[in-house]
Design an enzyme around this catalytic site. Structure first.
Site, mmCIF file in Angstrom:
data_model
loop_
_atom_site.group_PDB
_atom_site.id
_atom_site.type_symbol
_atom_site.label_atom_id
_atom_site.label_comp_id
_atom_site.label_asym_id
_atom_site.label_seq_id
_atom_site.Cartn_x
_atom_site.Cartn_y
_atom_site.Cartn_z
ATOM 1 N N CYS A 123 40.115 50.365 48.506
ATOM 2 C CA CYS A 123 39.300 49.089 48.669
ATOM 3 C C CYS A 123 39.686 48.335 49.971
ATOM 4 O O CYS A 123 39.124 47.465 50.287
ATOM 5 C CB CYS A 123 39.487 48.191 47.591
ATOM 6 N N HIS A 265 39.479 40.293 48.429
ATOM 7 C CA HIS A 265 38.962 41.224 47.664
ATOM 8 C C HIS A 265 39.025 40.814 46.116
ATOM 9 O O HIS A 265 40.106 40.202 45.737
ATOM 10 C CB HIS A 265 39.757 42.718 47.756
ATOM 11 N N ASN A 295 33.372 44.231 40.868
ATOM 12 C CA ASN A 295 34.420 44.941 41.761
ATOM 13 C C ASN A 295 33.363 45.961 42.606
ATOM 14 O O ASN A 295 33.280 46.862 42.063
ATOM 15 C CB ASN A 295 35.523 45.342 41.183
#
Length: 337
Positions: A123, A265, A295
């Site tokens: 990520c 994030h 997400n």
């Protein structure tokens, strides 16, 4: 004679893209319960994650599709032709194929002729891509870079768990949604990227991920689903996160009050609430995306940046905080020009 000052490198345009299809957490839960023949409490997924809905790529949409759409918007925002770019980085946890690099697929769609390659670090891929683009421009290897991501982690979601144990093992995957983002990175006269740092704790790499597709597990659908405990990853980030943010403040002399926006994030709402509690980050300066998008992996910060780019004033600072499996933590301080 005085040595020339280090050129300023900044983000001069941003774009994002969400696929049209939407799926609510209750719809997803109903699908899982029917496939696994499990009786699940009403709105269990939504209550546990704070995620109400997410966007999913259609069957004929891929990571490159989402990245290309976002890239076109970023180029249009800057008034650029694809041939104006001489470095193209596809920076994503997802890819279309194992080989060649998905950057070439995006490039073929856009019509650029840039040096093209993939950057992959879970990520944090997109922030790593921005970092690499900046470094290559400073090194004289590129003049203008296009950094793109296309994320389809929903395809690693186990939607037919065999039992409650399988449901539990793949639960983190039920937070996923799909999206694309892109930025143009080039020299600027004012502002730009003021600081970049990364912290890794690679001993924790087994904590979560998708085991298939590499040399360890080259074949088999069983390895194509996301596995891992969200609580374990959260615990690791809680250990390393505060130290990284303290080091950032000491290095730059900046406090939370110096940032107009904080982009972080986002995995779940409880995870984000814990981040605020642990770090003291101002909740009113966050850009909340996880309840409606889930997400979206490395596209998270790119989508958030796109949402606020029109409201930022020259000189305002933005702090980007990336968290990625592996595990790694990244921070970027960017000043609007």
């Amino acid at each position: 004679m005085h040595p020339a000052a280090t050129p300023r490198i900044g983000i001069t345009a941003v774009g994002s893209h969400l696929p049209a299809r939407r799926l609510t957490s209750q719809q997803l839960q109903d699908e899982i319960a029917a496939a696994a023949r499990l009786a699940l409490p009403e709105r269990m997924l939504e209550k546990a994650t704070g995620i109400r809905t997410r966007h999913l790529a259609a069957d004929d949409e891929y990571a490159s599709t989402l990245a290309t759409a976002a890239a076109r918007r970023a180029l249009a925002a800057r008034g650029l032709h694809p041939r104006d770019v001489d470095l193209l980085l596809f920076a994503s946890a997802t890819r279309d194929v194992c080989e060649p690099a998905t950057a070439h697929i995006v490039q073929a769609e856009l019509g650029t002729r840039a040096h093209a390659l993939d950057v992959s670090n879970a990520c944090n891929s997109f922030l790593n891509g921005i970092d690499l683009a900046r470094a290559m421009i400073l090194a004289g290897r590129a003049r203008r870079a296009l950094v793109v991501t296309g994320e389809t982690p929903s395809r690693a979601m186990r939607r037919d768990p065999a039992d409650t144990a399988a449901l539990r093992e793949g639960f983190a995957g039920y937070t996923f949604g799909d999206a694309g983002a892109a930025v143009v990175v080039e020299a600027v006269e004012h502002g730009g990227i003021l600081d970049i740092a990364a912290l890794t704790a690679s001993e924790h790499w087994p904590a979560g991920g998708i085991p298939g597709g590499g040399s360890r597990h080259p074949r088999g659908d069983e390895y194509s689903y996301f596995r891992g405990g969200g609580k374990e990853l959260r615990g690791i980030f809680e250990q390393i996160g505060p130290a990284a943010l303290t080091a950032l403040a000491e290095r730059t002399g900046l406090t939370w009050d110096d940032y107009a926006r904080v982009l972080v994030h986002q995995v779940t709402v409880p995870y984000l609430e814990r981040f605020v509690e642990l770090t003291g980050a101002p909740a009113d300066r966050l850009v909340l995306t996880v309840p409606e998008l889930g997400n979206i992996a490395s596209a998270t910060i790119g989508v958030q940046l796109d949402r606020i780019s029109g409201e930022l004033k020259p000189g305002e600072r933005v702090l980007m905080i990336g968290l990625g499996g592996g595990v790694s933590l990244m921070t970027i301080v960017w000043q609007a020009q």
